[in-house]
Write a protein that holds these residues in place. Sequence first.
Motif, mmCIF file in Angstrom:
data_model
loop_
_atom_site.group_PDB
_atom_site.id
_atom_site.type_symbol
_atom_site.label_atom_id
_atom_site.label_comp_id
_atom_site.label_asym_id
_atom_site.label_seq_id
_atom_site.Cartn_x
_atom_site.Cartn_y
_atom_site.Cartn_z
ATOM 1 N N ALA A 87 0.841 -1.194 0.000
ATOM 2 C CA ALA A 87 0.000 0.000 0.000
ATOM 3 C C ALA A 87 0.875 1.242 0.000
ATOM 4 N N ALA A 88 0.346 2.302 -0.593
ATOM 5 C CA ALA A 88 1.022 3.599 -0.627
ATOM 6 C C ALA A 88 0.101 4.651 -0.022
ATOM 7 N N LEU A 89 0.624 5.409 0.919
ATOM 8 C CA LEU A 89 -0.097 6.524 1.526
ATOM 9 C C LEU A 89 0.448 7.811 0.932
ATOM 10 N N GLN A 90 -0.432 8.626 0.370
ATOM 11 C CA GLN A 90 -0.013 9.833 -0.325
ATOM 12 C C GLN A 90 -0.535 11.078 0.399
ATOM 13 N N PHE A 91 0.337 12.085 0.478
ATOM 14 C CA PHE A 91 0.009 13.324 1.177
ATOM 15 C C PHE A 91 0.284 14.522 0.268
ATOM 16 N N HIS A 92 -0.589 15.514 0.322
ATOM 17 C CA HIS A 92 -0.559 16.620 -0.633
ATOM 18 C C HIS A 92 0.121 17.865 -0.069
ATOM 19 N N GLY A 93 0.368 18.810 -0.964
ATOM 20 C CA GLY A 93 0.994 20.073 -0.590
ATOM 21 C C GLY A 93 0.050 21.003 0.155
ATOM 22 N N TYR A 94 0.634 22.042 0.740
ATOM 23 C CA TYR A 94 -0.085 22.985 1.598
ATOM 24 C C TYR A 94 -1.242 23.632 0.842
ATOM 25 N N MET A 95 -2.417 23.551 1.419
ATOM 26 C CA MET A 95 -3.657 24.125 0.914
ATOM 27 C C MET A 95 -4.195 23.421 -0.334
ATOM 28 N N HIS A 96 -3.549 22.340 -0.735
ATOM 29 C CA HIS A 96 -4.022 21.598 -1.899
ATOM 30 C C HIS A 96 -5.041 20.550 -1.427
ATOM 31 N N TYR A 97 -5.202 19.473 -2.182
ATOM 32 C CA TYR A 97 -6.126 18.402 -1.814
ATOM 33 C C TYR A 97 -5.548 17.089 -2.329
ATOM 34 N N SER A 98 -6.295 16.020 -2.191
ATOM 35 C CA SER A 98 -5.775 14.678 -2.472
ATOM 36 C C SER A 98 -5.518 14.398 -3.942
ATOM 37 N N GLY A 99 -5.930 15.269 -4.829
ATOM 38 C CA GLY A 99 -5.607 15.129 -6.238
ATOM 39 C C GLY A 99 -6.610 14.287 -7.004
ATOM 40 N N ASP A 100 -6.326 14.064 -8.280
ATOM 41 C CA ASP A 100 -7.222 13.320 -9.153
ATOM 42 C C ASP A 100 -7.042 11.807 -8.984
ATOM 43 N N TRP A 101 -8.094 11.091 -9.257
ATOM 44 C CA TRP A 101 -8.031 9.628 -9.206
ATOM 45 C C TRP A 101 -6.978 9.102 -10.185
ATOM 46 N N ALA A 102 -6.973 9.649 -11.393
ATOM 47 C CA ALA A 102 -6.161 9.077 -12.467
ATOM 48 C C ALA A 102 -4.672 9.100 -12.170
ATOM 49 N N GLU A 103 -4.213 10.104 -11.401
ATOM 50 C CA GLU A 103 -2.785 10.219 -11.162
ATOM 51 C C GLU A 103 -2.257 9.179 -10.168
#
Length: 321
Positions: A87-103
């Motif tokens: 499993a991979a846990l991903q964390f986003h940049g400041y004030m951003h969000y979890s991003g798109d599904w496709a990426e």
Amino acid sequence: MALGFDLAREELETYRGTNPRPDDFDRYWKEALAEMRTVDPQIEIEPDPDFQVPFATCSHLWFTGVGGARIHAKLLQPKAAVEPHPAALQFHGYMHYSGDWAEKLNYVAAGFTVAALDCRGQGGLSEDVGGVKGTTMFGQIVRGLSDGPEKLLYRSIFLDTAQLARIVLAMPDVDETRVGTMGGSQGGALALVCAALEPRIRRCAPIHPFLCDYQRVWEMEQAKDAYHELRDFFRRHDPRHENEAEIFRRLGYIDVQHFASRIRAEVLMASSFDDTVCPPSTQFAAYNKIEAEKSMVIFPDYGHEWLPGFLDDTFRFMLAM
């Protein structure tokens, strides 16, 4: 190699940080983790109605964090995995969000479960219960600073990363010995903190981590861009800097460099020497305190931006778990 605004490379490799570490740092985080473990996460997993692909199930994961906030993460699970998988846990940049599904689908196609957190109060769906519900966006480093260490917002965000890790590690189809963390900027900081607070994390791949060595940022006169709220806080709440020492001591509770020695995961980190947002010395303050196996990839001519080839490096690094 001398840097235009920071230490020479040989100095970076031995720099150990400036911001003070509170004497009760370990007790503070022991009690914080104990509080987190008392929370009933009330986990809900809802398939996304609009985005699905043949080889993955794409869902919204909801859980309750400290303070009663409902926290959201995107959860992508491989359909064809027949035995425990990584499993991979991903964390986003400041004030951003979890991003798109496709990426995230490259990891799922390789057999990973992926969980991407929305930080509370930022650009995603997680709830901020610190006075109001929904997003509040700015000033998160200093949120709660006047109320005492237990009210710091990043205390809650850091605990959210650990709680997400616990949820994923407990999934029956996930191999708990092969879970990694990754992210850039704030996401890089959270990848490191998550690995520090959850010792079962196996690999960690941060890119130019934020939230490191606040006092060094201030003394370099780099309290701008993502760190501008440090200057704003002093201007509004301590214009004569009469409480400067105490302010930086309190910030020490949420300073990533002070978590680094707790990390047991193997670390692959990227840093860029022209980074004026998160100065290289602040990143090395954390890196130099990591006692686990580690390596650093340097981009001498890049700033706080996309670093060519490092996402590929991270992918190979995680596949080798």
